[in-house]
Design a protein around this motif. Structure first.
Motif, mmCIF file in Angstrom:
data_model
loop_
_atom_site.group_PDB
_atom_site.id
_atom_site.type_symbol
_atom_site.label_atom_id
_atom_site.label_comp_id
_atom_site.label_asym_id
_atom_site.label_seq_id
_atom_site.Cartn_x
_atom_site.Cartn_y
_atom_site.Cartn_z
ATOM 1 N N UNK A 99 -18.882 29.009 34.466
ATOM 2 C CA UNK A 99 -18.033 29.632 35.489
ATOM 3 C C UNK A 99 -18.494 29.207 36.890
ATOM 4 N N UNK A 100 -17.547 28.731 37.723
ATOM 5 C CA UNK A 100 -17.925 28.372 39.096
ATOM 6 C C UNK A 100 -18.219 29.638 39.899
ATOM 7 N N UNK A 101 -18.894 29.444 41.023
ATOM 8 C CA UNK A 101 -19.196 30.578 41.902
ATOM 9 C C UNK A 101 -17.893 31.227 42.374
ATOM 10 N N UNK A 102 -16.889 30.403 42.656
ATOM 11 C CA UNK A 102 -15.587 30.908 43.104
ATOM 12 C C UNK A 102 -14.942 31.783 42.021
ATOM 13 N N UNK A 103 -15.003 31.309 40.784
ATOM 14 C CA UNK A 103 -14.416 32.038 39.667
ATOM 15 C C UNK A 103 -15.191 33.333 39.424
ATOM 16 N N UNK B 96 -18.048 25.953 46.397
ATOM 17 C CA UNK B 96 -17.999 27.105 45.486
ATOM 18 C C UNK B 96 -16.995 26.929 44.353
ATOM 19 N N UNK B 97 -16.041 26.009 44.513
ATOM 20 C CA UNK B 97 -15.049 25.780 43.454
ATOM 21 C C UNK B 97 -15.517 24.754 42.441
ATOM 22 N N UNK B 98 -16.672 24.138 42.696
ATOM 23 C CA UNK B 98 -17.222 23.157 41.747
ATOM 24 C C UNK B 98 -18.544 23.626 41.144
ATOM 25 N N UNK B 99 -19.362 24.256 41.985
ATOM 26 C CA UNK B 99 -20.718 24.646 41.574
ATOM 27 C C UNK B 99 -20.668 25.868 40.652
#
Lengths: 359, 359
Positions: A99-103, B96-99
């Motif tokens: 899971x990405x940080x954004x997710x 944040x959308x990749x990490x």
């Protein structure tokens, strides 16, 4: 209930986790068989698959009542629905390595989650040991792989490029029952063979070449993995020496593997054989495989890996002499109670393509 | 300094960000040209590429002094090195959308970061508009794509499966200058053509079939994207009606596109054409493309997208009649000051493969 989900739920409860968001599509496929895009929610009451309008019809026609999974089109869900799913869960797990940080932040904003806990590796741990159906799929992939290698031996002609041969191998597998490749096919000739992860180039096959193959395919998502070398016209004394060493290492390692073995000692011994000959170890001796081509555990002496019956593993010793050539021999094998079985079964004797065969 | 990194650094400073960890390999390739695995650190003093022993030699031989990027093998770094990189940065950006959440925590544990801020989309924003070299790569990919379509028109014979035709298209592109496919090739025949994201099956091409193609390839990482239909032997009146509608929509949209246009109104009008005919809109009218096949912005009336000179876009209206057939026409185009140029140039008149051609 679906036995894989039931087993996971028991493990979760043992850790005090009563809910989980499963996001990794490979883990979702493992648990449910579903290949549609979506998210699997294990709530305290239900197993819920959230998907969208592109997939909902196919998902509903795939799921059986025994699975005890209910599917929703996200268009039909309200904010209150999302907030209700984990409302009564003390701890909810998520896959922090996928899971990405954004997710992660989006999940926290969407669901009502008391305590969000990291559970990456929990499902993967279950994937170590395969069931009968999984083994059957891998066997089918291995059979196609062996046939593809037989086919390509007849197909190769001097003047063809590595790329052309790789594409022909891939075409063969995809039109003979494979649903996909396990990974990008490696065909590395001459000095290119000294790079373990060579990408096929426009280099043309020549007389006296060595050609390293490393390829595999998937059946119902399950991977095969296989490496052999072919010699064009002749083999040099140095190549024969390295070939014999690699084959001996292959036999040494694979003959020891069986249910219950801690591989550390065997692999340390194999490493000593490398040191004695002055060869460098550029990669591990193998790895677990299944829905992913590389699964844990890895066959390397730094891990305390204990084998179990019904693990699928590769054994793949290799020796690489930069600027000269490389040789790797690899089979996909199945661990059983008293030893192991090769699922890829192509012969491992030196194979020299004769002039009469290739002109 | 590398102009793309210089431009990014200016944008960062405007936001008070004086350091960044770039993890997304596509963004790293965009900024540096590097395709090796690794992480790009923009510290207050330096541009640093962290990689490993597999890549360090190739990376160092690729980088020029003008780039002002220094590469390290992570084996040579100490804890103190990591802690020093962002020591003097007030704010450090990350994607944040990749990490993953796991990686996010690892970054925080490894580097000394005062304030870790979300910067996803910042580099992507720069990728909207292409420079000359990027456009040149896309043009090359489009040329191979056109040639592949010409080739496959001659190749097709009844009795071949969708899979076989897709594989032959892919083989042609990969052996004629493409470094990869833009995405999995779509060859969807007969009723299969009504699914926008159809996967090639073992269905055999028959007389009177419609065949939908959607494919593309990459040159130096840059994508082409292209769709056409072929009719085998004949076209029905209904197919001709839909074809004419789709082609008219293609012409309507593409004729309007130019630097400075807000696409909303044009796309709303196109949507009205769909409503008037009673056709459903199953996907957007197109999308930006470059190193990724789908980049922002998307051509849909819900976005306030304003076009700029040197954007690369697809225009791809489609109509899908479930159980019957679907028709999509798509070119890759380049936005310029007064209009747009098609980079894929295959004709868009109805193309019927005659019996004499296919037997």
């Amino acid at each position: 209930m679906n036995p894989k989900i039931r087993s996971l739920r028991n493990q979760m409860l043992a850790k005090g986790i009563n809910g989980m968001i499963v996001s990794n599509p490979v883990n979702i496929r493992y648990l449910t068989g579903l290949t549609a895009e979506g998210t699997l929610l294990l709530t305290s009451k239900e197993n819920i698959f959230l998907t969208d309008s592109r997939y909902i019809e196919a998902v509903n026609s795939y799921l059986t009542i025994d699975q005890e999974i209910v599917a929703f089109d996200v268009r039909d869900l309200s904010t209150a629905d999302y907030e209700s799913y984990f409302n009564d869960c003390e701890n909810v797990g998520f896959e922090e390595g996928y899971v990405t940080y954004e997710k992660y932040k989006k999940y926290l904003a969407t669901y009502r989650i008391n305590n969000f806990v990291e559970t990456d590796g929990l499902i993967e741990l279950n994937r170590f040991v395969k069931d009968e159906e999984e083994i059957e799929n891998c066997k089918k992939a291995c059979l196609i792989t062996d046939k593809a290698f037989d086919y390509i031996k007849e197909y190769i002609k001097p003047g063809q490029t590595e790329k052309e041969i790789a594409l022909e191998l891939e075409r063969y597998m995809k039109t003979n029952g494979a649903d996909d490749l396990s990974f990008e096919t490696i065909v590395a000739s001459g000095p290119n063979s000294s790079m373990p992860h060579a990408v096929p180039t426009d280099r043309k096959i020549e007389e006296k070449d060595i050609i390293q193959f490393d390829f595999g395919c998937k059946v119902n998502g399950y991977c095969s993995d296989f490496s052999r070398v072919l010699f064009v016209g002749e083999i040099t004394d140095e190549q024969k020496r390295v070939y014999d060493f690699v084959l001996k290492e292959y036999d040494f390692i694979s003959s020891k593997l069986r249910d219950g073995l801690c591989v550390k000692e065997v692999l340390k011994e194999a490493e000593e054989h490398y040191s004695e000959e002055g060869y460098l170890l550029l990669h591990s001796f193998g790895h677990n495989l299944g829905l992913d081509i590389h699964e844990e555990p890895v066959l390397a002496s730094r891990y305390e890996t204990k084998l179990k019956k019904n693990m699928l593993l590769t054994v793949e010793p290799g020796v690489y002499l930069p600027g000269k050539f490389g040789i790797r021999i690899e089979d996909t094998i199945l661990i059983n109670k008293d030893g192991s079985n090769n699922l890829t079964k192509s012969g491992k004797a030196v194979c020299i393509l004769k002039k009469t065969e290739i002109y």
